[in-house]
Design a protein around this motif. Structure first.
Motif, PDB file in Angstrom:
ATOM      1  N   GLU A 160      30.547  45.347  31.147  1.00 56.10           N
ATOM      2  CA  GLU A 160      30.631  44.175  32.013  1.00 56.10           C
ATOM      3  C   GLU A 160      29.347  43.376  31.866  1.00 56.10           C
ATOM      4  N   LEU A 161      29.494  42.101  31.456  1.00 53.24           N
ATOM      5  CA  LEU A 161      28.304  41.292  31.214  1.00 53.24           C
ATOM      6  C   LEU A 161      27.832  40.570  32.467  1.00 53.24           C
ATOM      7  N   MET A 162      28.691  39.694  33.030  1.00 50.31           N
ATOM      8  CA  MET A 162      28.249  38.876  34.153  1.00 50.31           C
ATOM      9  C   MET A 162      29.465  38.301  34.868  1.00 50.31           C
ATOM     10  N   PRO A 163      29.284  37.861  36.115  1.00 49.47           N
ATOM     11  CA  PRO A 163      30.412  37.287  36.870  1.00 49.47           C
ATOM     12  C   PRO A 163      30.895  35.978  36.261  1.00 49.47           C
ATOM     13  N   ASN A 164      32.182  35.699  36.486  1.00 46.33           N
ATOM     14  CA  ASN A 164      32.790  34.429  36.096  1.00 46.33           C
ATOM     15  C   ASN A 164      33.410  33.829  37.353  1.00 46.33           C
ATOM     16  N   SER A 165      32.803  32.778  37.859  1.00 46.44           N
ATOM     17  CA  SER A 165      33.226  32.179  39.133  1.00 46.44           C
ATOM     18  C   SER A 165      33.964  30.875  38.883  1.00 46.44           C
ATOM     19  N   LEU A 166      35.140  30.729  39.505  1.00 47.13           N
ATOM     20  CA  LEU A 166      35.962  29.530  39.341  1.00 47.13           C
ATOM     21  C   LEU A 166      36.034  28.765  40.657  1.00 47.13           C
ATOM     22  N   TYR A 167      35.733  27.470  40.596  1.00 45.37           N
ATOM     23  CA  TYR A 167      35.710  26.590  41.760  1.00 45.37           C
ATOM     24  C   TYR A 167      36.713  25.452  41.587  1.00 45.37           C
ATOM     25  N   LEU A 168      37.056  24.828  42.706  1.00 47.02           N
ATOM     26  CA  LEU A 168      37.851  23.601  42.663  1.00 47.02           C
ATOM     27  C   LEU A 168      36.912  22.452  42.317  1.00 47.02           C
ATOM     28  N   ILE A 169      37.224  21.759  41.217  1.00 45.94           N
ATOM     29  CA  ILE A 169      36.337  20.736  40.670  1.00 45.94           C
ATOM     30  C   ILE A 169      37.026  19.374  40.703  1.00 45.94           C
ATOM     31  N   ALA A 170      36.250  18.350  41.078  1.00 51.36           N
ATOM     32  CA  ALA A 170      36.747  16.965  41.049  1.00 51.36           C
ATOM     33  C   ALA A 170      35.662  16.074  40.478  1.00 51.36           C
ATOM     34  N   PRO A 241      35.998  27.438  35.553  1.00 59.15           N
ATOM     35  CA  PRO A 241      34.808  28.298  35.541  1.00 59.15           C
ATOM     36  C   PRO A 241      33.547  27.454  35.663  1.00 59.15           C
ATOM     37  N   LEU A 242      32.636  27.925  36.487  1.00 62.88           N
ATOM     38  CA  LEU A 242      31.366  27.227  36.696  1.00 62.88           C
ATOM     39  C   LEU A 242      30.551  27.159  35.399  1.00 62.88           C
ATOM     40  N   ILE A 243      30.736  28.150  34.546  1.00 61.56           N
ATOM     41  CA  ILE A 243      29.878  28.315  33.373  1.00 61.56           C
ATOM     42  C   ILE A 243      29.909  27.108  32.441  1.00 61.56           C
ATOM     43  N   GLY A 244      31.027  26.349  32.434  1.00 60.29           N
ATOM     44  CA  GLY A 244      31.159  25.264  31.463  1.00 60.29           C
ATOM     45  C   GLY A 244      30.825  23.883  31.974  1.00 60.29           C
ATOM     46  N   GLN A 265      36.670  35.109  41.742  1.00 67.65           N
ATOM     47  CA  GLN A 265      35.682  35.895  41.001  1.00 67.65           C
ATOM     48  C   GLN A 265      36.364  36.795  39.976  1.00 67.65           C
ATOM     49  N   SER A 266      35.964  36.651  38.719  1.00 70.06           N
ATOM     50  CA  SER A 266      36.325  37.628  37.702  1.00 70.06           C
ATOM     51  C   SER A 266      35.024  37.987  36.977  1.00 70.06           C
ATOM     52  N   ASN A 267      35.111  38.667  35.873  1.00 77.76           N
ATOM     53  CA  ASN A 267      33.903  39.063  35.147  1.00 77.76           C
ATOM     54  C   ASN A 267      34.092  38.856  33.650  1.00 77.76           C
ATOM     55  N   TRP A 268      33.000  38.468  33.002  1.00 77.79           N
ATOM     56  CA  TRP A 268      32.981  38.446  31.547  1.00 77.79           C
ATOM     57  C   TRP A 268      32.742  39.867  31.053  1.00 77.79           C
ATOM     58  N   ASN A 269      33.647  40.326  30.197  1.00 78.57           N
ATOM     59  CA  ASN A 269      33.546  41.679  29.660  1.00 78.57           C
ATOM     60  C   ASN A 269      33.535  41.651  28.139  1.00 78.57           C
ATOM     61  N   LEU A 270      32.619  42.411  27.552  1.00 76.55           N
ATOM     62  CA  LEU A 270      32.644  42.667  26.116  1.00 76.55           C
ATOM     63  C   LEU A 270      33.482  43.922  25.923  1.00 76.55           C
ATOM     64  N   TRP A 303      20.566  29.670  36.764  1.00 75.01           N
ATOM     65  CA  TRP A 303      21.017  28.390  37.315  1.00 75.01           C
ATOM     66  C   TRP A 303      22.331  28.537  38.076  1.00 75.01           C
ATOM     67  N   ILE A 304      23.149  29.528  37.727  1.00 75.18           N
ATOM     68  CA  ILE A 304      24.429  29.735  38.406  1.00 75.18           C
ATOM     69  C   ILE A 304      24.200  30.063  39.871  1.00 75.18           C
ATOM     70  N   ASN A 305      23.223  30.923  40.154  1.00 73.13           N
ATOM     71  CA  ASN A 305      22.924  31.290  41.540  1.00 73.13           C
ATOM     72  C   ASN A 305      22.384  30.101  42.322  1.00 73.13           C
TER      73      ASN A 305
END
Length: 313
Positions: A160-170, A241-244, A265-270, A303-305
């Motif tokens: 498990e690498l790191m969290p993947n957080s998805l938000y409602l975006i406008a 996803p917030l990451i992009g 909330q999901s997670n990035w997994n290798l 920066w995500i936090n």
């Protein structure tokens, strides 16, 4: 005969894709440059390597034989390079990773230091859709895959690498009431979906279903990058996803609409196939990830936090 390794490499890509356009994209060359290399190689043979019927390029039987020979030659060249590096005491070989499309914002940071330290390692990185990523893994064509939704159909192991957080975006012009919104706001907006089979779409639809929301699929796009551009243009909103979207949030081109129950909330997994026998390069990379992932997350993704804290304030 005076053909070059570069000509053989270009022709092999053309043969594999049956397309000059696709070969150019994979080689990061222009289409005219690829066409010139094909013509220069063809000039050395009396028998055609390819033919065009309608607007479709086909590889002739002779061309297929040349492509097979080219692949063997290029593999031997790689082997010579690896042997040279090994003789110098360096880690050598090819590291093969497939990544879901949104993972392109994640995986480079987990590769950079490893590749700088081990310059004899050649990277093969395929950024594609979730279905192809899992096919690559199932066929044992890659060492690792990066996913945010774990597959049910494969026996895998993971880091498990790191969290993947998805938000409602406008986009920044979207007007909403202040404060955290009820989930029902999603029913009032024009929501843009990812394509069927996408991990982002899977978690988004699960959220909508679990909360018994009615959200019509008026627009479906094939990548998060395409969705981001559509949201920026005011064509609708999406759960992303917030990451992009770091730069767009910092520039205030996009906004997060706070909603009860979000972020998802999901997670990035290798991940890799259970029981896989690793090459020395793959084993070294896994060790690197296990030892360095916390440092990389703290240095590259803090920066995500900060954004989370601002939007939860």
């Amino acid at each position: 005969m005076n053909y070059t390794l570069h000509q053989l490499q270009v022709f092999l890509k053309i043969a594999q894709n049956e397309s000059i356009t696709k070969a150019a994209a994979e080689l990061h060359l222009t289409q005219p440059a690829v066409s010139i290399q094909l013509r220069n190689l063809q000039d050395q043979f009396d028998v055609p390597l390819t033919e065009v019927i309608g607007r479709k390029l086909y590889v002739t039987d002779f061309g297929k034989e040349i492509a097979m020979a080219a692949e063997k030659i290029l593999n031997e060249v790689h082997a010579i390079n690896y042997k040279t590096m090994e003789f110098k005491g360096q880690l050598t070989g090819r590291l093969k990773i497939s990544v879901v499309s949104t993972g392109k914002y994640v995986i480079p940071y987990f590769l950079s230091d490893f590749l700088k330290k081990n310059q004899g390692v050649e990277l093969s990185l395929d950024v594609t859709n979730k279905i192809k990523v899992l096919k690559n893994l199932e066929r044992n064509e890659v060492d690792f895959s990066l996913v945010s939704v774990l597959p049910d159909s494969l026996q895998i192991e993971k880091v498990e690498l790191m969290p993947n957080s998805l938000y409602l975006i406008a986009n920044s012009d979207q007007k909403t009431a202040t404060g955290i919104q009820d989930k029902s706001i999603i029913e009032t907006l024009s929501i843009i979906y990812r394509e069927e089979g996408s991990g982002t779409r899977f978690v988004m639809e699960k959220f909508i279903e679990n909360n018994q929301l009615t959200v019509p699929k008026k627009m479906v796009l094939t990548s998060n990058e395409a969705i981001k551009q559509a949201v920026l243009a005011g064509l609708g909103c999406s759960i992303m996803p917030l990451i992009g979207i770091k730069n767009e949030l910092n520039n205030r081109d996009l906004q997060i609409i706070p909603v009860k129950g979000l972020p998802i909330q999901s997670n990035w997994n290798l991940i890799w196939l259970k029981g896989k026998k690793f090459s020395p390069v793959a084993a070294a990379y896994l060790k690197f990830i296990q030892e360095e992932k916390i440092r990389i997350i703290e240095q590259k993704f803090n920066w995500i936090n900060v954004i989370k804290d601002v939007n939860h304030a």
